[in-house]
Design a protein around this motif. Structure first.
Motif, PDB file in Angstrom:
ATOM      1  N   SER A  21       0.835  -1.206   0.000  1.00 43.75           N
ATOM      2  CA  SER A  21       0.000   0.000   0.000  1.00 43.75           C
ATOM      3  C   SER A  21       0.870   1.256   0.000  1.00 43.75           C
ATOM      4  CB  SER A  21      -0.918  -0.012   1.228  1.00 43.75           C
ATOM      5  OG  SER A  21      -1.683   1.170   1.291  1.00 43.75           O
ATOM      6  N   GLN A  22       1.914   1.241   0.846  1.00 42.83           N
ATOM      7  CA  GLN A  22       2.818   2.386   0.912  1.00 42.83           C
ATOM      8  C   GLN A  22       3.553   2.575  -0.414  1.00 42.83           C
ATOM      9  OE1 GLN A  22       2.882   4.403   3.497  1.00 42.83           O
ATOM     10  NE2 GLN A  22       4.315   5.785   2.485  1.00 42.83           N
ATOM     11  N   TYR A  23       3.940   1.438  -1.002  1.00 46.29           N
ATOM     12  CA  TYR A  23       4.623   1.502  -2.289  1.00 46.29           C
ATOM     13  C   TYR A  23       3.707   2.104  -3.358  1.00 46.29           C
ATOM     14  CZ  TYR A  23       6.515  -0.029  -6.744  1.00 46.29           C
ATOM     15  OH  TYR A  23       6.963  -0.070  -8.039  1.00 46.29           O
ATOM     16  N   LYS A  40       1.241   4.137  -2.860  1.00 41.36           N
ATOM     17  CA  LYS A  40       1.113   5.574  -2.619  1.00 41.36           C
ATOM     18  C   LYS A  40       2.365   6.314  -3.094  1.00 41.36           C
ATOM     19  CE  LYS A  40      -1.974   5.165   1.405  1.00 41.36           C
ATOM     20  NZ  LYS A  40      -2.109   5.412   2.852  1.00 41.36           N
ATOM     21  N   SER A  41       3.536   5.749  -2.743  1.00 39.98           N
ATOM     22  CA  SER A  41       4.795   6.378  -3.153  1.00 39.98           C
ATOM     23  C   SER A  41       4.905   6.423  -4.674  1.00 39.98           C
ATOM     24  CB  SER A  41       5.988   5.622  -2.561  1.00 39.98           C
ATOM     25  OG  SER A  41       5.952   5.643  -1.148  1.00 39.98           O
ATOM     26  N   ASN A  42       4.520   5.335  -5.302  1.00 39.47           N
ATOM     27  CA  ASN A  42       4.582   5.280  -6.760  1.00 39.47           C
ATOM     28  C   ASN A  42       3.637   6.298  -7.383  1.00 39.47           C
ATOM     29  OD1 ASN A  42       5.557   3.979  -9.193  1.00 39.47           O
ATOM     30  ND2 ASN A  42       3.476   3.209  -9.441  1.00 39.47           N
ATOM     31  N   SER A  43       2.433   6.425  -6.769  1.00 33.01           N
ATOM     32  CA  SER A  43       1.478   7.417  -7.265  1.00 33.01           C
ATOM     33  C   SER A  43       2.032   8.823  -7.100  1.00 33.01           C
ATOM     34  CB  SER A  43       0.152   7.269  -6.516  1.00 33.01           C
ATOM     35  OG  SER A  43      -0.759   8.268  -6.908  1.00 33.01           O
ATOM     36  N   ARG A  44       2.641   9.078  -5.919  1.00 30.84           N
ATOM     37  CA  ARG A  44       3.224  10.400  -5.665  1.00 30.84           C
ATOM     38  C   ARG A  44       4.371  10.674  -6.628  1.00 30.84           C
ATOM     39  NH1 ARG A  44       2.446  15.495  -4.511  1.00 30.84           N
ATOM     40  NH2 ARG A  44       4.177  16.446  -3.359  1.00 30.84           N
ATOM     41  N   LEU A  45       5.190   9.648  -6.865  1.00 25.06           N
ATOM     42  CA  LEU A  45       6.311   9.805  -7.797  1.00 25.06           C
ATOM     43  C   LEU A  45       5.805  10.123  -9.198  1.00 25.06           C
ATOM     44  CD1 LEU A  45       9.324   9.626  -8.389  1.00 25.06           C
ATOM     45  CD2 LEU A  45       9.041   7.158  -8.718  1.00 25.06           C
ATOM     46  N   THR A  46       4.748   9.445  -9.578  1.00 20.63           N
ATOM     47  CA  THR A  46       4.160   9.708 -10.899  1.00 20.63           C
ATOM     48  C   THR A  46       3.659  11.149 -10.993  1.00 20.63           C
ATOM     49  OG1 THR A  46       3.500   7.385 -11.077  1.00 20.63           O
ATOM     50  CG2 THR A  46       2.404   8.964 -12.544  1.00 20.63           C
ATOM     51  N   GLN A  47       2.994  11.608  -9.902  1.00 20.52           N
ATOM     52  CA  GLN A  47       2.513  12.991  -9.878  1.00 20.52           C
ATOM     53  C   GLN A  47       3.667  13.984  -9.985  1.00 20.52           C
ATOM     54  OE1 GLN A  47       0.186  13.390  -6.323  1.00 20.52           O
ATOM     55  NE2 GLN A  47      -1.496  12.110  -7.057  1.00 20.52           N
TER      56      GLN A  47
END
Length: 319
Positions: free
Chosen positions: A80-82, A84-91
């Motif tokens: 789940s954290q990954y 979120k982090s991946n989504s944030r990185l994409t943003q």
């Protein structure tokens, strides 16, 4: 009788043995098994050992299962954290791409603006040099035709003495009038000489200039000259002060003198906001003294270099 008793005991023993077997005798799986043979007891021990081992294995399996569930829960949290982090990185990557694009566009716009400004500045510099050349030619023409060095020297000397001479003349006129009146009425002459008000000298130079311009609009020419010459002596905006001295002469229709002051002002500086009026009044003054050809040059320069000013619009269209 004995035979009957023997049969009864046998039957009873048989029944008793059958009852005991019914309650677990010979059952190797029973916890309280009895009546086992040696081979059955060995099997029972192995079964008991396997049962204990199986119980321990089940306990171990349960522990492992719990740990697996805990690991699964942890893994799910990590996933789940990954996510979120991946989504944030994409943003962030998207935003960074957007910023880079915007920055690139801004840089390109800035480069374009700088290049346009450079071209405009080059054009302005060329135009400015051309204006200076034209004005220099016009000023040289005035110097050659209307102002000699000796005349300019005499005018400058007279400027320095204007204030004191004006005040002495006013005093002498007052005394002469008093003498005439006293001669008629036999009244003793009284000294009426008044102290000249120079309190304006305590003001700032920009305020003195404003007062001088106010004096000019009130036709107080001598007071205006005194203040302007004071500013020139203080080296405060001499180009502007000479322009206003030219305006005094222009208003009094002393056109040759006006040309002298206009020339001196333009020689010092040609960047004042008053300059279109200086060119316009110089042209009119040249017309008044009969130099139409030079006047036409001033009208032409005024219309060309200051086309949107009231002076340019009021100037005649001459060839």
């Amino acid at each position: 009788m004995k035979k009957i008793l023997s049969v009864a005991l046998f039957i009873g023993a048989t029944l008793l043995h059958a009852e005991n077997s019914a309650f677990g005798a010979g059952d190797v799986t029973s916890d309280n098994a009895y009546g086992l043979s040696s081979s059955e007891r060995l099997i029972k021990e192995k079964l008991d050992s396997l049962s204990n081992s199986n119980s321990q294995t089940n306990v171990r399996i349960d522990e492992i299962q719990e740990r697996i569930e805990g690991l699964q829960s942890t893994l799910e949290g990590i996933n789940s954290q990954y996510a979120k982090s991946n989504s944030r990185l994409t943003q962030l990557e998207t935003k960074n791409d957007s910023l880079e694009n915007n920055l690139t566009a801004e840089i390109q716009n800035l480069k374009k603006y700088v290049e346009e400004s450079r071209k405009i500045q080059e054009t302005n510099n060329k135009q400015f040099k051309k204006i200076l050349t034209e004005l220099s030619s016009l000023v040289d023409s005035i110097n050659a035709n209307y102002v000699s060095k000796e005349e300019l020297k005499d005018i400058n000397l007279s400027i320095n003495n204007i204030s004191s001479n004006a005040s002495h003349k006013n005093t002498e006129n007052i005394l002469d009038e008093k003498k005439d009146n006293n001669a008629t009425t036999n009244t003793p002459i009284k000294d009426t000489n008044k102290t000249i008000d120079d309190s304006w000298k305590k003001k700032k130079n920009n305020e003195i200039l404003d007062l001088a311009i106010q004096d000019l609009h009130k036709d107080l020419y001598e007071e205006c000259k005194t203040k302007l010459n004071y500013l020139i002596a203080q080296k405060y905006k001499p180009a502007r002060a000479n322009f206003w001295l030219g305006e005094i002469e222009y208003k009094q229709k002393n056109y040759n003198n006006a040309i002298v002051f206009y020339k001196k002002s333009s020689t010092i500086s040609s960047k004042g906001d008053y300059f279109p009026k200086l060119l316009y009044h110089t042209a009119i003054s040249l017309d008044k003294v009969g130099n139409t050809k030079t006047a036409n040059g001033f009208y032409k320069a005024l219309k060309k270099n200051y086309p949107n000013t009231p002076e340019a619009k009021a100037s005649p269209n001459r060839k």
